[in-house]
Enzyme design. Structure first.
Site, PDB file in Angstrom:
ATOM      1  N   TYR A   1     -65.706 124.812  48.411  1.00 33.23           N
ATOM      2  CA  TYR A   1     -67.055 125.369  48.314  1.00 33.23           C
ATOM      3  C   TYR A   1     -67.132 126.415  49.405  1.00 33.23           C
ATOM      4  O   TYR A   1     -66.781 126.145  50.560  1.00 33.23           O
ATOM      5  CB  TYR A   1     -68.106 124.302  48.570  1.00 33.23           C
ATOM      6  CG  TYR A   1     -68.490 123.481  47.363  1.00 33.23           C
ATOM      7  CD1 TYR A   1     -68.827 124.100  46.166  1.00 33.23           C
ATOM      8  CD2 TYR A   1     -68.552 122.090  47.422  1.00 33.23           C
ATOM      9  CE1 TYR A   1     -69.199 123.358  45.057  1.00 33.23           C
ATOM     10  CE2 TYR A   1     -68.930 121.339  46.321  1.00 33.23           C
ATOM     11  CZ  TYR A   1     -69.253 121.985  45.141  1.00 33.23           C
ATOM     12  OH  TYR A   1     -69.627 121.248  44.060  1.00 33.23           O
TER      13      TYR A   1
ATOM     14  N   ASP B   1     -69.049 127.876  40.104  1.00 30.79           N
ATOM     15  CA  ASP B   1     -70.161 127.585  39.189  1.00 30.79           C
ATOM     16  C   ASP B   1     -71.331 126.914  39.894  1.00 30.79           C
ATOM     17  O   ASP B   1     -72.175 126.300  39.267  1.00 30.79           O
ATOM     18  CB  ASP B   1     -69.684 126.705  38.016  1.00 30.79           C
ATOM     19  CG  ASP B   1     -69.066 125.385  38.477  1.00 30.79           C
ATOM     20  OD1 ASP B   1     -69.190 125.058  39.665  1.00 30.79           O
ATOM     21  OD2 ASP B   1     -68.460 124.702  37.635  1.00 30.79           O
TER      22      ASP B   1
ATOM     23  N   HIS C   1     -68.328 121.947  35.428  1.00 33.16           N
ATOM     24  CA  HIS C   1     -68.618 121.037  36.537  1.00 33.16           C
ATOM     25  C   HIS C   1     -69.045 119.659  36.006  1.00 33.16           C
ATOM     26  O   HIS C   1     -69.937 119.003  36.545  1.00 33.16           O
ATOM     27  CB  HIS C   1     -69.746 121.637  37.394  1.00 33.16           C
ATOM     28  CG  HIS C   1     -69.661 121.355  38.861  1.00 33.16           C
ATOM     29  ND1 HIS C   1     -69.385 122.314  39.785  1.00 33.16           N
ATOM     30  CD2 HIS C   1     -69.849 120.219  39.575  1.00 33.16           C
ATOM     31  CE1 HIS C   1     -69.417 121.786  41.007  1.00 33.16           C
ATOM     32  NE2 HIS C   1     -69.690 120.506  40.889  1.00 33.16           N
TER      33      HIS C   1
END
Ligand SMILES: Cc1cc2nc3c(=O)[nH]c(=O)nc-3n(C[C@H](O)[C@H](O)[C@H](O)COP(=O)(O)O)c2cc1C
Length: 508
Positions: free
Chosen positions: A241, A269, A362
């Site tokens: 991330y 995403d 995800h």
């Protein structure tokens, strides 16, 4: 800081129990978190609940052991708490928890767990409500969550017969690394919510079975702990991330490369986390409204944040295509974008010289009505073939898919359509939450047995022989929302919950 560690009595810590002066104890160390309260990604209320107390039990399942040290300036590490002086934080064993323990004891033996869906059914009964809410939840009406698996129902096989299928080999190579199966364990955060050993269960099972684990940025175990636990020669990937602070990212990435990580999967995403209402409702139910208003009237809105939102406020929404050359400049690891949802973005990733993309929504946790990865795979293969002359699977630009994969037949469908490998998330969480490392091992054994049978019946002796002609995906773009009569997975896909009344306290 002086090397002598100050010893502080539990009584002194207990005096700092307010928003004005808030100390907590984690693993016998005392921290002053007063100034950090409003910066805590999980909100201030949860810390204030433990103001002046030992917060270890609450801290452990969510955070890597070193998180508090790395997030607080050294002067806020006040010292060690004097042994035997801390009042035990009473953990009330509720009737609900006692009932859960009874269900844990009633788990069937692993030999009776026949497929990955079984793990989900068991996990739902034996996990804590909080962990179940976080792991199982998906965005909004959870339509994409359902579609992820349903999409595989619209792909049918065209098996070949009369081939000598005595010897079979379903091993493959993913980003240059050997894997015993064309799958990898994808990144899922907060591993210790489900089991005290968290992601370590997956590291061990991955080693036993020769598959690759993708370590999440938000693992509950520390990154080094998971890398240290790997066997010699075991490959691991890292999911990233992207933090607003690029110095932090540079440090993480270069450290990962030094520790031998074989691929960097940048999650693209999640510029904001999706609304996972099941998880959010759990937070509402947990918060004690009296306590909240006493301690922190100003920020009541925070209470709506489930575990997911609580841990992710650092993610940078400004991340864009222009940032990719910088990533390339700081590492030689293969770079893969995780969360690509249409062919245009896959093409851009190819043109930018990346090593591949994960076609993923995800696990249905971000944009509801985003298409399944396997549906996107069909259009990506077609368009990148037409526009750049690529054929798949492709060594130089690898396509991965995740979401809703529950059977080796699902995996083989994606491989036939051009994927290099497929990521599997929740089934491994459910397996180890229910049975620890034995569960994760059993999940991989189930897949191995399924590969053997499916490949033999398909007439494919190795992964190269799993080809496009072996599947009919002509219905893939027909989106049918599951009809109520379709009870196939009713046991697992729960009805959406609605808002509930609070406990009625006054007696009639
Ligand atoms: C509980 C949970 C946590 C997750 N955490 C992350 C994460 O931290 N980073 C990320 O890129 N993807 C995360 N994902 C998404 C997974 O990597 C993957 O895309 C998804 O789980 C695949 O779907 P499946 O669970 O149906 O196999 C998470 C998924 C779940 C279920």
């Amino acid at each position: 800081m002086s090397s002598e560690v100050k010893v502080i009595s539990g009584k002194t810590v207990a005096e700092h129990n307010s928003r004005e002066s808030c100390w907590i104890i984690v693993h016998d160390h005392v921290y002053d978190v007063t100034e950090f309260l409003d910066d805590h990604p999980g909100g201030s209320k949860i810390i204030l609940k433990y103001a002046g107390k030992d917060a270890t039990a609450e801290y452990d399942p969510i955070h890597p052991p070193d998180a508090i040290k790395t997030n607080l300036p050294p002067e806020k590490h006040l010292g060690r708490v004097e042994a035997g002086t801390v009042a035990k934080v009473e953990i009330k064993v509720t009737d609900q928890e006692k009932e859960r323990q009874l269900r844990v004891n009633a788990r069937p033996p692993l030999s009776e767990v026949l497929n990955l869906h079984d793990f989900e059914a068991i996990a739902r009964s034996v996990m804590t409500e909080k962990a179940w809410a976080y792991y199982s939840s998906a965005a909004d009406d959870e339509i994409t969550l359902r579609e992820n698996h349903a999409a595989y129902h619209r792909i049918w096989f065209r098996p070949r017969i009369l081939r000598d299928v005595t010897q079979l080999d379903w091993s493959t190579t993913i980003l240059g690394q050997k894997s015993s199966m064309p799958i990898y364990i994808t990144a899922t955060a907060l591993g210790k919510l489900g089991h005290p050993d968290g992601e370590l269960n997956l590291t061990k099972a991955a080693a036993n079975h020769g598959v690759i684990q993708m370590i999440p940025t938000l693992a509950s175990c520390s990154f080094d702990e998971l890398v240290d636990a790997a066997q010699p020669g075991q490959s691991q990937f890292l999911q990233l991330y992207v933090n607003k602070d690029r110095n932090i990212i540079k440090r993480i990435v270069q450290h990962a490369e030094k520790r031998g990580i074989k691929g960097l999967f940048i999650t693209v995403d999640a510029p904001q986390l999706g609304r996972r209402e099941k998880d959010m409702r759990m937070k509402f139910e947990e918060a004690d409204p009296d306590q909240v208003s006493k301690n922190d009237k100003s920020k009541e809105v925070d209470r709506s944040q489930g575990a997911a939102r609580a841990i992710s406020s650092f993610i940078d929404p400004s991340l864009c295509w222009d940032d990719l050359p910088w990533f390339k400049s700081i590492t030689k690891m293969p770079l893969i974008l995780k969360g690509v949802q249409c062919w245009e973005d896959a093409l851009e990733a190819y043109d930018q010289g990346l090593a591949g993309v994960v076609l993923s929504n995800h696990g249905g946790r971000q944009l509801d009505f985003a298409p399944s990865g396997v549906e996107v795979l069909v259009e990506v293969v077609e368009k990148l073939g037409a526009k750049r002359g690529l054929t798949f699977p492709n060594e130089k630009f690898q396509l991965f898919v995740d979401g809703g994969v529950r059977r080796a037949t699902d995996v083989l469908k994606a491989i036939a359509l051009g994927a290099t490998a497929v990521g599997i998330g929740r089934p491994f969480l459910y397996a180890y939450s229910s049975y620890g490392v034995d569960g994760a091992n059993h999940a991989l054994e189930i897949l191995r047995d399924e590969f053997e049978m499916a490949m033999r019946l398909l007439g494919a002796r190795n992964i190269k022989e799993v080809v496009r002609d072996m599947v009919d995906a002509s219905s893939i773009h027909q989106h049918i929302v599951a009809v109520p009569e379709d009870k196939l997975y009713h046991g697992n896909y729960e009805s959406m919950q609605s808002v509930r009344l609070r406990e009625i306290k006054a007696s009639l």
